[in-house]
Design an enzyme around this catalytic site. Structure first.
Site, PDB file in Angstrom:
ATOM      1  N   LEU A   3       0.839  -1.196   0.000  1.00 38.23           N
ATOM      2  CA  LEU A   3       0.000   0.000   0.000  1.00 38.23           C
ATOM      3  C   LEU A   3       0.871   1.243   0.000  1.00 38.23           C
ATOM      4  O   LEU A   3       1.899   1.292   0.695  1.00 38.23           O
ATOM      5  CB  LEU A   3      -0.887  -0.005   1.256  1.00 38.23           C
ATOM      6  CG  LEU A   3      -1.834   1.164   1.458  1.00 38.23           C
ATOM      7  CD1 LEU A   3      -2.932   1.164   0.396  1.00 38.23           C
ATOM      8  CD2 LEU A   3      -2.457   1.098   2.846  1.00 38.23           C
ATOM      9  N   CYS A   4       0.468   2.240  -0.767  1.00 37.56           N
ATOM     10  CA  CYS A   4       1.104   3.557  -0.753  1.00 37.56           C
ATOM     11  C   CYS A   4       2.558   3.469  -1.227  1.00 37.56           C
ATOM     12  O   CYS A   4       2.827   3.157  -2.375  1.00 37.56           O
ATOM     13  CB  CYS A   4       0.963   4.154   0.644  1.00 37.56           C
ATOM     14  SG  CYS A   4       1.151   5.932   0.729  1.00 37.56           S
TER      15      CYS A   4
END
Length: 114
Positions: A3-4
Site C-alpha cells: 500500500l502507498c
C-alpha cells in the site's frame, strides 16, 4: 500485498548469483503492473504537512527504472492485482486492498494447512 509507498520494499527482490554486481541482478517484479503513491504527489506533500520535507528518492521512478509499470497517475484509492502482487495507491485504498487480499490469504493458508 503493498500500500502507498510499500511497493518500494519490492526493490529488495533482485536475484542472481553471488558473483554478480548490483547492476547485473534481475528484478523479480520486472514487467509487473502496479499502483503506488506517485512521485508527483510526493513532490507536493511537504507543503500539505504530510511529509516533513522532500523525499530523498522517488518510489515510483525507482520501480519504473527496474521495469515495473505504474498504472496510476494520481491517488484515487485504486487497488490493482497482477499475478500474486496486489497493490493499493494510497491510504484511500486500504479498505479495498484488505477486502481483495484477505480471501486470497485465507485460501492460501487453508490450501497449505497453515
Amino acid at each position: 500485498v503493498t500500500l502507498c509507498h510499500g511497493p518500494a520494499a519490492l526493490l529488495s527482490t533482485k536475484k542472481g548469483s553471488a558473483d554478480q554486481s548490483e547492476g547485473e541482478l534481475e528484478f523479480a517484479y520486472r514487467g509487473y503492473k502496479a499502483t503506488c503513491f506517485t512521485d508527483r504527489t510526493d513532490g507536493i506533500t511537504p507543503s500539505l504537512g504530510y511529509l516533513p520535507g522532500q523525499m530523498p528518492w522517488k518510489c515510483q521512478s525507482a520501480l519504473e527504472a527496474e521495469g515495473m509499470k505504474m498504472i496510476n497517475s494520481a491517488e484515487t484509492g485504486d487497488v490493482f492485482r497482477d499475478r500474486e502482487l496486489i497493490t493499493g495507491d494510497s491510504p484511500y485504498a486500504a479498505h479495498d486492498l484488505g477486502m481483495r487480499a484477505a480471501p486470497l490469504l485465507v485460501k492460501y493458508a487453508l490450501d497449505n494447512k497453515l
